[in-house]
Structures are given as structure tokens and as C-alpha cells.
Design a protein around this motif. Sequence first.
Motif, PDB file in Angstrom:
ATOM      1  N   ARG A   1     -15.515 -14.787  -8.796  1.00  0.00           N
ATOM      2  CA  ARG A   1     -14.498 -15.561  -8.083  1.00  0.00           C
ATOM      3  C   ARG A   1     -13.110 -15.321  -8.659  1.00  0.00           C
ATOM      4  O   ARG A   1     -12.145 -15.140  -7.919  1.00  0.00           O
ATOM      5  CB  ARG A   1     -14.854 -17.052  -8.154  1.00  0.00           C
ATOM      6  CG  ARG A   1     -13.890 -17.948  -7.392  1.00  0.00           C
ATOM      7  CD  ARG A   1     -14.333 -19.389  -7.458  1.00  0.00           C
ATOM      8  NE  ARG A   1     -13.396 -20.260  -6.787  1.00  0.00           N
ATOM      9  CZ  ARG A   1     -13.527 -21.587  -6.725  1.00  0.00           C
ATOM     10  NH1 ARG A   1     -14.574 -22.174  -7.300  1.00  0.00           N
ATOM     11  NH2 ARG A   1     -12.623 -22.320  -6.109  1.00  0.00           N
ATOM     12  N   SER A   2     -13.009 -15.309  -9.989  1.00  0.00           N
ATOM     13  CA  SER A   2     -11.700 -15.101 -10.606  1.00  0.00           C
ATOM     14  C   SER A   2     -11.220 -13.671 -10.407  1.00  0.00           C
ATOM     15  O   SER A   2     -10.024 -13.429 -10.188  1.00  0.00           O
ATOM     16  CB  SER A   2     -11.745 -15.451 -12.095  1.00  0.00           C
ATOM     17  OG  SER A   2     -12.698 -14.669 -12.791  1.00  0.00           O
ATOM     18  N   ARG A   3     -12.136 -12.700 -10.438  1.00  0.00           N
ATOM     19  CA  ARG A   3     -11.742 -11.308 -10.179  1.00  0.00           C
ATOM     20  C   ARG A   3     -11.236 -11.147  -8.752  1.00  0.00           C
ATOM     21  O   ARG A   3     -10.254 -10.430  -8.488  1.00  0.00           O
ATOM     22  CB  ARG A   3     -12.914 -10.360 -10.440  1.00  0.00           C
ATOM     23  CG  ARG A   3     -13.289 -10.214 -11.913  1.00  0.00           C
ATOM     24  CD  ARG A   3     -14.151  -8.983 -12.131  1.00  0.00           C
ATOM     25  NE  ARG A   3     -15.393  -9.046 -11.380  1.00  0.00           N
ATOM     26  CZ  ARG A   3     -16.531  -9.576 -11.836  1.00  0.00           C
ATOM     27  NH1 ARG A   3     -16.571 -10.080 -13.058  1.00  0.00           N
ATOM     28  NH2 ARG A   3     -17.615  -9.591 -11.092  1.00  0.00           N
ATOM     29  N   ALA A   4     -11.907 -11.837  -7.811  1.00  0.00           N
ATOM     30  CA  ALA A   4     -11.478 -11.774  -6.419  1.00  0.00           C
ATOM     31  C   ALA A   4     -10.100 -12.405  -6.248  1.00  0.00           C
ATOM     32  O   ALA A   4      -9.263 -11.894  -5.489  1.00  0.00           O
ATOM     33  CB  ALA A   4     -12.498 -12.482  -5.530  1.00  0.00           C
ATOM     34  N   MET A   5      -9.848 -13.490  -6.972  1.00  0.00           N
ATOM     35  CA  MET A   5      -8.547 -14.141  -6.864  1.00  0.00           C
ATOM     36  C   MET A   5      -7.442 -13.244  -7.412  1.00  0.00           C
ATOM     37  O   MET A   5      -6.367 -13.138  -6.821  1.00  0.00           O
ATOM     38  CB  MET A   5      -8.541 -15.474  -7.622  1.00  0.00           C
ATOM     39  CG  MET A   5      -7.224 -16.246  -7.449  1.00  0.00           C
ATOM     40  SD  MET A   5      -7.189 -17.807  -8.355  1.00  0.00           S
ATOM     41  CE  MET A   5      -7.092 -17.212 -10.036  1.00  0.00           C
ATOM     42  N   VAL A   6      -7.706 -12.591  -8.535  1.00  0.00           N
ATOM     43  CA  VAL A   6      -6.714 -11.676  -9.103  1.00  0.00           C
ATOM     44  C   VAL A   6      -6.431 -10.544  -8.129  1.00  0.00           C
ATOM     45  O   VAL A   6      -5.277 -10.158  -7.911  1.00  0.00           O
ATOM     46  CB  VAL A   6      -7.198 -11.134 -10.460  1.00  0.00           C
ATOM     47  CG1 VAL A   6      -6.351  -9.940 -10.907  1.00  0.00           C
ATOM     48  CG2 VAL A   6      -7.129 -12.237 -11.513  1.00  0.00           C
ATOM     49  N   GLN A   7      -7.477  -9.999  -7.508  1.00  0.00           N
ATOM     50  CA  GLN A   7      -7.272  -8.925  -6.532  1.00  0.00           C
ATOM     51  C   GLN A   7      -6.478  -9.421  -5.331  1.00  0.00           C
ATOM     52  O   GLN A   7      -5.616  -8.719  -4.801  1.00  0.00           O
ATOM     53  CB  GLN A   7      -8.619  -8.352  -6.075  1.00  0.00           C
ATOM     54  CG  GLN A   7      -8.497  -7.171  -5.136  1.00  0.00           C
ATOM     55  CD  GLN A   7      -7.648  -6.046  -5.706  1.00  0.00           C
ATOM     56  OE1 GLN A   7      -7.788  -5.674  -6.877  1.00  0.00           O
ATOM     57  NE2 GLN A   7      -6.750  -5.496  -4.897  1.00  0.00           N
ATOM     58  N   ASP A   8      -6.750 -10.667  -4.913  1.00  0.00           N
ATOM     59  CA  ASP A   8      -5.987 -11.256  -3.808  1.00  0.00           C
ATOM     60  C   ASP A   8      -4.513 -11.393  -4.181  1.00  0.00           C
ATOM     61  O   ASP A   8      -3.627 -11.179  -3.339  1.00  0.00           O
ATOM     62  CB  ASP A   8      -6.548 -12.631  -3.443  1.00  0.00           C
ATOM     63  CG  ASP A   8      -7.880 -12.550  -2.709  1.00  0.00           C
ATOM     64  OD1 ASP A   8      -8.235 -11.452  -2.228  1.00  0.00           O
ATOM     65  OD2 ASP A   8      -8.571 -13.584  -2.623  1.00  0.00           O
ATOM     66  N   LEU A   9      -4.229 -11.738  -5.425  1.00  0.00           N
ATOM     67  CA  LEU A   9      -2.845 -11.872  -5.878  1.00  0.00           C
ATOM     68  C   LEU A   9      -2.143 -10.513  -5.899  1.00  0.00           C
ATOM     69  O   LEU A   9      -0.982 -10.406  -5.502  1.00  0.00           O
ATOM     70  CB  LEU A   9      -2.808 -12.523  -7.266  1.00  0.00           C
ATOM     71  CG  LEU A   9      -3.070 -14.029  -7.306  1.00  0.00           C
ATOM     72  CD1 LEU A   9      -3.355 -14.490  -8.732  1.00  0.00           C
ATOM     73  CD2 LEU A   9      -1.871 -14.792  -6.736  1.00  0.00           C
ATOM     74  N   VAL A  10      -2.844  -9.506  -6.378  1.00  0.00           N
ATOM     75  CA  VAL A  10      -2.255  -8.156  -6.392  1.00  0.00           C
ATOM     76  C   VAL A  10      -1.983  -7.692  -4.965  1.00  0.00           C
ATOM     77  O   VAL A  10      -0.926  -7.130  -4.662  1.00  0.00           O
ATOM     78  CB  VAL A  10      -3.189  -7.164  -7.125  1.00  0.00           C
ATOM     79  CG1 VAL A  10      -2.650  -5.740  -7.017  1.00  0.00           C
ATOM     80  CG2 VAL A  10      -3.338  -7.565  -8.595  1.00  0.00           C
ATOM     81  N   GLU A  11      -2.944  -7.954  -4.081  1.00  0.00           N
ATOM     82  CA  GLU A  11      -2.769  -7.579  -2.673  1.00  0.00           C
ATOM     83  C   GLU A  11      -1.599  -8.338  -2.057  1.00  0.00           C
ATOM     84  O   GLU A  11      -0.775  -7.762  -1.327  1.00  0.00           O
ATOM     85  CB  GLU A  11      -4.062  -7.910  -1.913  1.00  0.00           C
ATOM     86  CG  GLU A  11      -4.070  -7.479  -0.470  1.00  0.00           C
ATOM     87  CD  GLU A  11      -4.473  -6.035  -0.276  1.00  0.00           C
ATOM     88  OE1 GLU A  11      -4.584  -5.611   0.884  1.00  0.00           O
ATOM     89  OE2 GLU A  11      -4.652  -5.319  -1.271  1.00  0.00           O
TER      90      GLU A  11
END
Length: 210
Positions: free
Chosen positions: A9-19
Motif C-alpha cells: 500500500r505504501s509503495r503504491a502511494m509513493v508511486q501515485d505521488l511520483v505519477e
Amino acid sequence: MRKTPRQHRSRAMVQDLVEAAAITIAEEGLEAATAARIAARAGVSVGSLYQYFERKEDLYAAVLAQIAGELKAVVGRQLGSLSPKGIHDFVSDLLHDVWTLLEAHDGRYMHISRYWAQLDSATVMNELEAQMHTALAVYLMQNPPTQPIQDLQAKIYVLINSVLFTTVRYISDPAPHVSREQVIETFAAMSAQLVGEQRVGRPAGEGTSR
């Protein structure tokens, strides 16, 4: 990065922030890419953003790292087909593939590249320079020049950095009297001249790898 995301979940959130950072820079410009706006686009709180990124500039760095990773993958794929096609076609195909990547996702990376001078891009450029240097070194090992090349390292250095910085400059501020195809062909011809390659046309019906 302030802390490393470990759960999915946290990795997905970080990727969402980068995107979200990439989209915001591309669509609204670098000045508009504030932490609050990026967090809102990603659908998270600013506090959640600051759990993983100390400053918005760290997010910008993550965007550049993502672009660099994809560009290095392009070089790697082309490197696998270097020997049978020769240096002219390698450089031509590589630069076409680079432009294809930059134009993907509605030209997102192309728009971000226009802020290259304002972003901390030195690490990205150094990594791309190193990979291009490896590609040329592999070519020269597989296809030794028939005559010694004077000042070879200097010429390779100038060629690679000319490709990198001219490409960035052209993307940022295209010259109206110079086409993309002319830029690509000029660098391909320079590469062939550097190694003394006598270019043979592609077989009939064979195009670039893009």
C-alpha cells in the motif's frame, strides 16, 4: 526519500505521488507543482506526502529517476541489437526510440524535459552518458576499427554529450529550421564517421525498431 515504503500500500502511494508530480509538472508547469497540489492530485494528504518525501524537490528527483530508468531501458534494448545493424543505425534507432518514449502518455516526459535546466538533472545525465559510453565500447570491441582512431576517448566524450545536450535543447526549444529527422541523421552520421563505418543501407523492407 525520507523513509522507504515497505508495504504494498505504501509503495503504491509513493508511486501515485511520483505519477502525480510528473503529471502536474507536465500539465501545469514546475512552479505550480507544489507539495499540496501534488498530494491533492494523488488523493492523499500533504502529511502523507511528507512521510516519504522531505521536500517537493525530492519528488522531482523521483520523477527524473523514473524517466532515467525508462531511457536506460531503451538504450539497453537497442544495445542488444547493436552488432548486426552497425553504429549508424544503432544511433538512429536509439534516438527514434527516445523520442517515442518522450511522446508517450500525451507527451508527459516531453513537457517535463522542457524544465530540464531547472531540475537537478546532473545524476540522470551522468547515468545516460555512462550507458551510451558502454554501448559505444561494446560496438568497438565487436567491430574494431581498421585504422587506429586518434583521440578516441575525447571524440566519444564529445559525441555522447553532444547527443544528450542537443537532444534536451531541441526538446526544450525546437529550432524551427531544423527537423527532428535532421538532428537524428546528423548524429547517426557523426557516429559512423567516428568509427570509420562504411554505411550499408538496410535490407529492403527493414525499418527502425520502433
